[in-house]
Design a protein around this motif. Structure first.
Motif, PDB file in Angstrom:
ATOM      1  N   VAL A 614       0.812  -1.239  -0.068  1.00 44.83           N
ATOM      2  CA  VAL A 614      -0.092   0.001   0.030  1.00 44.83           C
ATOM      3  C   VAL A 614       0.778   1.035   0.083  1.00 44.83           C
ATOM      4  N   THR A 615       2.191   1.189  -0.212  1.00 47.12           N
ATOM      5  CA  THR A 615       3.086   2.342  -0.235  1.00 47.12           C
ATOM      6  C   THR A 615       3.861   2.487  -1.345  1.00 47.12           C
ATOM      7  N   GLY A 616       3.682   1.375  -2.368  1.00 45.87           N
ATOM      8  CA  GLY A 616       4.401   1.565  -3.500  1.00 45.87           C
ATOM      9  C   GLY A 616       3.799   2.517  -4.643  1.00 45.87           C
ATOM     10  N   LYS A 617       4.382   2.704  -5.458  1.00 44.54           N
ATOM     11  CA  LYS A 617       4.026   3.339  -6.760  1.00 44.54           C
ATOM     12  C   LYS A 617       3.292   2.621  -7.712  1.00 44.54           C
ATOM     13  N   LYS A 618       1.951   1.973  -7.319  1.00 45.55           N
ATOM     14  CA  LYS A 618       1.267   1.118  -8.022  1.00 45.55           C
ATOM     15  C   LYS A 618       0.050   0.830  -7.774  1.00 45.55           C
ATOM     16  N   CYS A 619      -0.997   0.486  -8.679  1.00 46.51           N
ATOM     17  CA  CYS A 619      -2.155  -0.020  -8.423  1.00 46.51           C
ATOM     18  C   CYS A 619      -2.067  -1.280  -7.387  1.00 46.51           C
ATOM     19  N   PHE A 620      -3.175  -0.831  -6.213  1.00 49.15           N
ATOM     20  CA  PHE A 620      -3.189  -1.761  -5.235  1.00 49.15           C
ATOM     21  C   PHE A 620      -3.575  -3.310  -5.830  1.00 49.15           C
ATOM     22  N   SER A 621      -4.793  -3.217  -6.597  1.00 49.28           N
ATOM     23  CA  SER A 621      -5.152  -4.581  -7.047  1.00 49.28           C
ATOM     24  C   SER A 621      -4.150  -5.455  -7.819  1.00 49.28           C
ATOM     25  N   ARG A 622      -3.416  -4.476  -8.644  1.00 44.79           N
ATOM     26  CA  ARG A 622      -2.312  -5.157  -9.500  1.00 44.79           C
ATOM     27  C   ARG A 622      -1.392  -5.821  -8.796  1.00 44.79           C
ATOM     28  N   ALA A 623      -0.633  -5.043  -7.568  1.00 44.91           N
ATOM     29  CA  ALA A 623       0.348  -5.538  -6.785  1.00 44.91           C
ATOM     30  C   ALA A 623      -0.466  -6.323  -6.039  1.00 44.91           C
ATOM     31  N   LEU A 624      -1.315  -6.785  -5.675  1.00 39.89           N
ATOM     32  CA  LEU A 624      -2.031  -7.947  -4.867  1.00 39.89           C
ATOM     33  C   LEU A 624      -1.993  -9.043  -5.691  1.00 39.89           C
ATOM     34  N   ALA A 625      -2.326  -8.808  -6.846  1.00 40.96           N
ATOM     35  CA  ALA A 625      -2.447  -9.938  -8.171  1.00 40.96           C
ATOM     36  C   ALA A 625      -0.967 -10.455  -8.203  1.00 40.96           C
ATOM     37  N   ALA A 626      -0.082  -9.607  -8.319  1.00 44.49           N
ATOM     38  CA  ALA A 626       1.233  -9.938  -8.885  1.00 44.49           C
ATOM     39  C   ALA A 626       1.902 -10.808  -7.548  1.00 44.49           C
TER      40      ALA A 626
END
Length: 730
Positions: A614-626
């Motif tokens: 939640v602190t990265g520069k990325k969509c949360f949903s995409r980060a979760l899927a990754a």
């Protein structure tokens, strides 16, 4: 995570039938001969040729039988996602690993086959009507097992659970249903696999074990967020009971964990692994950061006023649930606290109210939500940092199962790291403690035992004696069993037996055997209960312990007495010659300690990963899927409904550098504590309780938790320097 969150309780109903077994063996005419086992029985399940299924016409016929069971028993018109493919795999004789998100319908994947096996048998005529076998479901969650069984029974499906909440009458009824061949599903915790009588009975169950379902299967993996070594025994159990097929289920498994599950149970990752996408388009994933937790309170109040509806707020410790729920009630919210330490009746009442209510807020530890099938939960709030991405994913998955928009808010502050560190650093014992524990397990008396002989130990006493918490102590025992092969856990025994006579006529006259006479003669009467020293009585000529316990258990079953047991003793069978030299014991201690250090590092890494999500520069949903290696075909680069996508501003966690250990405070700790264990001293400084700190009554001393703003490892190093005599031990 405490054991009681998951309902683990070693001192449960094993006491009812310690020697007589919880589930008695079926009649001899119904036993399956072990000599009749297939020649390939010891092969991993996925390597065996598929069992020849009774003809249902074709695969379409099997599919129609499954759909019929779905409609008639559960009221659904069609399967969702990969459910049909999983069920087809099982009904055609294969095994499966199933990774569906929370709310994805995992339980139907084993409940439907359990119902259809009987229909297939009818069509083939291969089996008598009541030789259809059973499906065993292994789950660590007592509340979930109970809820599922209650729901199945309401649907007229024969199902039962074996846990510490069952009455004697319910155990007896389950036994009868097994013997009659009418039970379809039997639920139990993985710890029950230590019950020798249960394992033997499941080998001989009428019709065999058609399917073994392993819920929360990520617990088998050391790379998972909730590794439990007792889960590794489930694979051995599958082989021993000759389970025809296995299904492993989890909502949270990275590729590495999924591979571990498949390898452990011999399931093909090519044909037996089923995974559905993590992405939930109706979940709005938000995060807010602040300099301190105090700043989050007004933010939380504002959030709840804007977002009404059933809500779960997750916090880390039990006291927080009560304090925060009280504060929310003072603000006019319908809020209640929920945690594992509450009475079962209160927890059940709160769950029922939450299910029926449309504005209730539950402030809870992780104990709440597992098995709660409420479709209209509108908000999930994480008021503290979850222990892992897996836990975060599992908990937000409880929102919006009705498909309507729901909001998941993550409040983040540096204060949260103190609590996470308490949990992370609280479990690792010192290497000295590990060595001393092993010296007791491999004592000269135990080392002299032959293969097949037994010894017992009180885990509670060992926790106190060696300053080791119950969870790491259980891990070490399990590793001595599974990794080193020295011992095997078996049915626990109890050091204290008390009873109240409820049928005096039967008690005094019904049984005249030596065991009954000896019990009556030696029982000491107190105000209400009679106490019998089982070990002392069993030393009489012509008697063994099993005779005494068996007679007490039978009287208890027949309503002649009301039996109460205490003082659990864990029992282990020697599997190979135990080590006896310091060199051997130290080598084992080094390996066990090294593995625990690795698990501690993994726990720290998991905290970093969930914060990074939640602190990265990325969509949360995409980060979760990754994180779960889910490519979510068709999902755009940005979901459009998370904090990053809505603002394109990074959530920044304020940095609060740790303070250096205070020499004056360290001296105060040394003035009230023994100097023999720098790790123990560091825990006192940081505020981490242990069995030893409880014994020394240090939790209320001002020195306890006097330096929580320091880096924990800096504290350990500082106390090592102070305690120069202990340097070599670390």
């Amino acid at each position: 995570m405490s054991d009681d969150e998951f309902g683990f309780n070693s001192e449960d109903d094993d006491a009812l039938l310690e020697a007589a077994q919880v589930i008695s063996e079926p009649n001899s005419s119904l036993k399956r001969s072990r000599d009749d086992a297939d020649a390939d029985n010891d092969l991993p399940l996925s390597k065996k040729p598929p069992r020849e299924l009774p003809s249902a016409g074709d695969s379409e016929g099997i599919k129609q039988l499954a759909l019929k069971a779905l409609k008639e028993n559960f009221g659904f018109e069609a399967f969702r996602l990969e459910q049909a493919a999983v069920i087809s795999q099982l009904l055609n004789g294969g095994s499966a690993t199933v990774i569906f998100p929370t709310g994805g319908g995992k339980s139907l994947c084993y409940q439907i086959p359990a119902l259809v096996f009987g229909e297939l048998d009818k069509q083939s005529g291969d089996r008598p009507p009541h030789d259809g076998g059973i499906t065993i479901v292994v789950s660590p969650l007592i509340a979930l097992m109970k809820d599922q069984v209650d729901a199945l029974v309401r649907r007229k499906v024969k199902a039962a659970v074996l846990d510490s909440t069952r009455t004697r009458e319910q155990f007896i009824q389950t036994n009868q249903d097994l013997q009659n061949g009418t039970l379809k599903l039997l639920y139990c915790a993985p710890e029950r696999l230590n019950n020798e009588g249960f394992v033997e009975s499941m080998k001989l169950v009428r019709g065999g074990v058609r399917l073994l379902a392993v819920d929360e299967a990520h617990c088998v993996s050391e790379w998972g967020h909730s590794f439990r070594p007792d889960y590794l025994k489930v694979a051995r159990f599958a082989t021993e009971i000759k389970a025809e097929r296995v299904i492993c289920l989890t909502a949270t498994a990275t590729p590495k964990v999924a591979t571990d599950i498949c390898t452990t149970f011999g399931i093909s990752p090519t044909t037996g692994l089923f995974r559905t996408p993590m992405y939930r388009p109706n979940l709005r994933l938000l995060a807010r950061s602040s300099a301190s937790k105090d700043d989050n309170y007004p933010e939380l109040i504002s959030f709840l006023r804007k977002h009404s509806g059933p809500t779960i707020i997750y916090v880390t410790v039990q006291k927080q649930t009560e304090a925060l729920a009280g504060e929310l009630r003072s603000e006019g919210f319908n809020a209640e606290s929920f945690h594992a330490g509450m009475l079962t009746e209160k927890k059940t009442e709160l769950q029922d109210r939450f299910m029926q209510n449309d504005d209730m807020i539950i402030v809870a530890t992780i104990a709440f939500g597992m098995g709660i099938d409420k479709s209209n939960i509108r908000n999930i709030v994480h008021f503290n940092i979850p222990q892992s991405v897996e836990e975060y994913s599992q908990q937000i998955g409880r929102a919006g199962r009705d498909g309507k928009q729901s909001v998941c808010m993550f409040f983040l502050s540096p204060d949260d790291f103190y609590l996470r560190n308490v949990f992370t650093y609280g479990d690792l014992p010192s290497k000295v403690s590990v060595r001393n524990f092993l010296k007791e397990v491999f004592s000269p008396e135990n080392a002299a035992l032959g293969i097949g002989e037994k010894f017992s130990a009180s885990h509670t006493a060992q926790c106190n004696a060696f300053d080791i918490k119950s969870s790491p102590l259980s891990v070490m025992y399990a590793q001595l069993e599974l990794q080193f092969g020295y011992i095997r856990a078996t049915t626990p025994i109890y050091s204290k037996y008390q009873y109240e006579v409820t049928d005096y006529g039967a008690y005094h006259h019904a049984d005249t055997d030596l065991a009954a006479k000896s019990i009556r003669a030696s029982a000491l009467k107190a105000k209400k209960y009679l106490t019998v020293d089982v070990d002392a009585v069993s030393r009489k000529p012509g008697l063994v312990r099993a005779d005494i316990v068996g007679r007490l258990s039978k009287w208890n079953e027949n309503g002649i007495i009301s039996l109460k047991t205490s003082g659990v003793q864990n029992v282990y069978i020697v599997q190979r010659k135990l080590p006896s030299t310091d060199t051997e014991i130290n080598a084992i201690a080094d390996k066990l300690y090294s593995e625990m250090v690795d698990r501690e590092s993994q726990a720290l890494q998991r905290t970093k990963e969930v914060v990074g999500l939640v602190t990265g520069k990325k969509c949360f949903s995409r980060a979760l899927a990754a994180y779960f290696a889910d490519d979510s075909n068709g999902l755009p680069d940005e979901c459009g409904h998370c904090t990053w996508c809505e603002t394109h501003q990074q959530v920044v966690l304020p940095q609060v550098p740790p303070q250096k250990p205070d020499p004056a405070l360290m001296d105060r700790i040394l003035n009230v504590c023994p100097h023999d264990d720098p790790l123990f001293l560091a825990r006192i400084a940081f505020g981490i309780a242990s069995p030893r700190s409880t014994q020394l009554k240090l939790k209320n001393n001002p020195v306890f938790g006097s330096m929580p703003v320091c880096d924990f490892k800096d504290l350990v190093r500082a106390f090592i320097h102070k305690c120069t005599n202990s340097i070599t031990a670390y």
